[in-house]
Design a protein around this motif. Sequence first.
Motif, PDB file in Angstrom:
ATOM      1  N   SER A 169       5.607  -4.139  -0.258  1.00 50.41           N
ATOM      2  CA  SER A 169       4.777  -5.136   0.429  1.00 50.41           C
ATOM      3  C   SER A 169       4.916  -5.055   1.953  1.00 50.41           C
ATOM      4  N   ARG A 170       5.825  -4.229   2.449  1.00 49.21           N
ATOM      5  CA  ARG A 170       6.001  -4.156   3.904  1.00 49.21           C
ATOM      6  C   ARG A 170       4.768  -3.609   4.586  1.00 49.21           C
ATOM      7  N   GLN A 171       4.455  -4.183   5.696  1.00 47.37           N
ATOM      8  CA  GLN A 171       3.478  -3.566   6.595  1.00 47.37           C
ATOM      9  C   GLN A 171       3.844  -3.913   8.022  1.00 47.37           C
ATOM     10  N   SER A 172       3.406  -3.083   8.926  1.00 48.50           N
ATOM     11  CA  SER A 172       3.728  -3.313  10.331  1.00 48.50           C
ATOM     12  C   SER A 172       2.910  -4.475  10.871  1.00 48.50           C
ATOM     13  N   VAL A 173       3.515  -5.218  11.768  1.00 49.18           N
ATOM     14  CA  VAL A 173       2.797  -6.308  12.454  1.00 49.18           C
ATOM     15  C   VAL A 173       3.057  -6.129  13.945  1.00 49.18           C
ATOM     16  N   PHE A 198       7.194  -3.589  14.445  1.00 49.49           N
ATOM     17  CA  PHE A 198       6.195  -2.573  14.807  1.00 49.49           C
ATOM     18  C   PHE A 198       6.882  -1.504  15.643  1.00 49.49           C
ATOM     19  N   TRP A 199       6.706  -0.254  15.249  1.00 45.52           N
ATOM     20  CA  TRP A 199       7.282   0.883  15.995  1.00 45.52           C
ATOM     21  C   TRP A 199       6.187   1.481  16.855  1.00 45.52           C
ATOM     22  N   SER A 200       6.453   1.572  18.132  1.00 43.40           N
ATOM     23  CA  SER A 200       5.457   2.120  19.057  1.00 43.40           C
ATOM     24  C   SER A 200       6.076   3.189  19.938  1.00 43.40           C
ATOM     25  N   THR A 201       5.324   4.258  20.092  1.00 43.77           N
ATOM     26  CA  THR A 201       5.703   5.276  21.077  1.00 43.77           C
ATOM     27  C   THR A 201       4.756   5.213  22.271  1.00 43.77           C
ATOM     28  N   GLY A 202       4.202   4.005  22.488  1.00 42.63           N
ATOM     29  CA  GLY A 202       3.397   3.795  23.692  1.00 42.63           C
ATOM     30  C   GLY A 202       4.307   3.437  24.861  1.00 42.63           C
ATOM     31  N   MET A 203       3.701   2.839  25.849  1.00 45.25           N
ATOM     32  CA  MET A 203       4.386   2.301  27.034  1.00 45.25           C
ATOM     33  C   MET A 203       5.442   3.245  27.629  1.00 45.25           C
ATOM     34  N   ALA A 242      -4.888  -1.889   2.450  1.00 43.21           N
ATOM     35  CA  ALA A 242      -4.918  -0.986   1.290  1.00 43.21           C
ATOM     36  C   ALA A 242      -4.157   0.289   1.647  1.00 43.21           C
ATOM     37  N   ARG A 243      -3.418   0.788   0.709  1.00 40.71           N
ATOM     38  CA  ARG A 243      -2.630   2.005   0.933  1.00 40.71           C
ATOM     39  C   ARG A 243      -3.297   3.197   0.263  1.00 40.71           C
ATOM     40  N   PRO A 244      -3.028   4.397   0.756  1.00 38.58           N
ATOM     41  CA  PRO A 244      -3.636   5.574   0.124  1.00 38.58           C
ATOM     42  C   PRO A 244      -3.132   5.759  -1.303  1.00 38.58           C
TER      43      PRO A 244
HETATM   44  C1  LIG Z   1       7.122   7.241  15.407  1.00 38.70           C
HETATM   45  C2  LIG Z   1       5.956   6.307  15.344  1.00 38.70           C
HETATM   46  C3  LIG Z   1       5.314   5.933  16.521  1.00 38.70           C
HETATM   47  C4  LIG Z   1       4.217   5.066  16.502  1.00 38.70           C
HETATM   48  N1  LIG Z   1       3.609   4.725  17.682  1.00 38.70           N
HETATM   49  C5  LIG Z   1       2.521   3.937  17.661  1.00 38.70           C
HETATM   50  C6  LIG Z   1       1.870   3.574  18.877  1.00 38.70           C
HETATM   51  O1  LIG Z   1       2.283   3.959  19.973  1.00 38.70           O
HETATM   52  N2  LIG Z   1       0.771   2.790  18.799  1.00 38.70           N
HETATM   53  C7  LIG Z   1       0.279   2.355  17.591  1.00 38.70           C
HETATM   54  O2  LIG Z   1      -0.748   1.647  17.572  1.00 38.70           O
HETATM   55  N3  LIG Z   1       0.897   2.644  16.423  1.00 38.70           N
HETATM   56  C8  LIG Z   1       1.995   3.420  16.437  1.00 38.70           C
HETATM   57  N4  LIG Z   1       2.640   3.742  15.262  1.00 38.70           N
HETATM   58  C9  LIG Z   1       2.101   3.214  14.000  1.00 38.70           C
HETATM   59  C10 LIG Z   1       2.543   1.786  13.716  1.00 38.70           C
HETATM   60  O3  LIG Z   1       3.938   1.617  13.936  1.00 38.70           O
HETATM   61  C11 LIG Z   1       2.235   1.416  12.245  1.00 38.70           C
HETATM   62  O4  LIG Z   1       2.948   2.251  11.383  1.00 38.70           O
HETATM   63  C12 LIG Z   1       0.756   1.539  11.961  1.00 38.70           C
HETATM   64  O5  LIG Z   1       0.073   0.555  12.702  1.00 38.70           O
HETATM   65  C13 LIG Z   1       0.428   1.373  10.464  1.00 38.70           C
HETATM   66  O6  LIG Z   1       1.005   0.233   9.962  1.00 38.70           O
HETATM   67  P1  LIG Z   1       1.879   0.277   8.626  1.00 38.70           P
HETATM   68  O7  LIG Z   1       3.283   0.609   9.048  1.00 38.70           O
HETATM   69  O8  LIG Z   1       1.738  -1.095   8.040  1.00 38.70           O
HETATM   70  O9  LIG Z   1       1.280   1.334   7.752  1.00 38.70           O
HETATM   71  C14 LIG Z   1       3.746   4.561  15.266  1.00 38.70           C
HETATM   72  C15 LIG Z   1       4.416   4.923  14.081  1.00 38.70           C
HETATM   73  C16 LIG Z   1       5.497   5.774  14.120  1.00 38.70           C
HETATM   74  C17 LIG Z   1       6.184   6.152  12.832  1.00 38.70           C
END
Ligand SMILES: Cc1cc2nc3c(=O)[nH]c(=O)nc-3n(C[C@H](O)[C@H](O)[C@H](O)COP(=O)(O)O)c2cc1C
Length: 194
Positions: A10-14, A133-138, A175-177
Amino acid sequence: MNPILDALLSRQSVKFVQAPGPTAEQLDLILQAAMRAPDHGAIRPWRFRLIRQEHVPALVDLAIRAGLAAGKPMPDFKIQKWRTWLSKVPLVIAIGCRPDPTGRIREQESLLSVGTAVMNMLNATHALGLAGFWSTGMGTYLDGVAEALGFDALDERFMGYLALGTPIQQPEPVARPDYSDFVSEWQFDAEISA
Ligand SMILES: Cc1cc2nc3c(=O)[nH]c(=O)nc-3n(C[C@H](O)[C@H](O)[C@H](O)COP(=O)(O)O)c2cc1C
């Protein structure tokens, strides 16, 4: 259902989260979950910097400065996007990797180990009723940001930000693949192998 599988399925990113963030006890559990990551050669490659809410505006400022110093265009909309994303986040964890200094264990294995640690953190966060939420932005890939966060330019890799907190809005389930699109059987074929 099994509660562990229930959490995993049930996990999803927020992306947009607010206080309350993890309590000290919850953060302890999240970080303990990271320590359950598989780790070839016991390299212990994980590096985590905790950036509490009051320090997040300075983090955004340093990413802007690093972008400008690197000659990147820094339009207002981009800066505003970063500020909006992080304006209410109670905890950001900067994720780093320190690969095996001897090179015996390949760097990609340490990067993968950090990835699995972060996955455990995301799952633990979700199991605790929070989200991340994991981001490699900024500015993740700007040397100036990694350095300002204290990651060694030669020996460590900065792998982005993990933002943790309480969802501002409960997300709609995504929805997941269908995994069958990515799975196939393999069996030994004497003719191909000949
Ligand atoms: C290493 C890594 C870096 C990510 N960087 C970004 C990012 O910079 N911006 C973004 O919108 N999503 C990024 N994502 C995707 C989100 O963290 C998230 O996984 C995606 O929105 C899908 O959501 P879910 O985890 O519920 O499937 C990244 C994911 C990973 C694994």
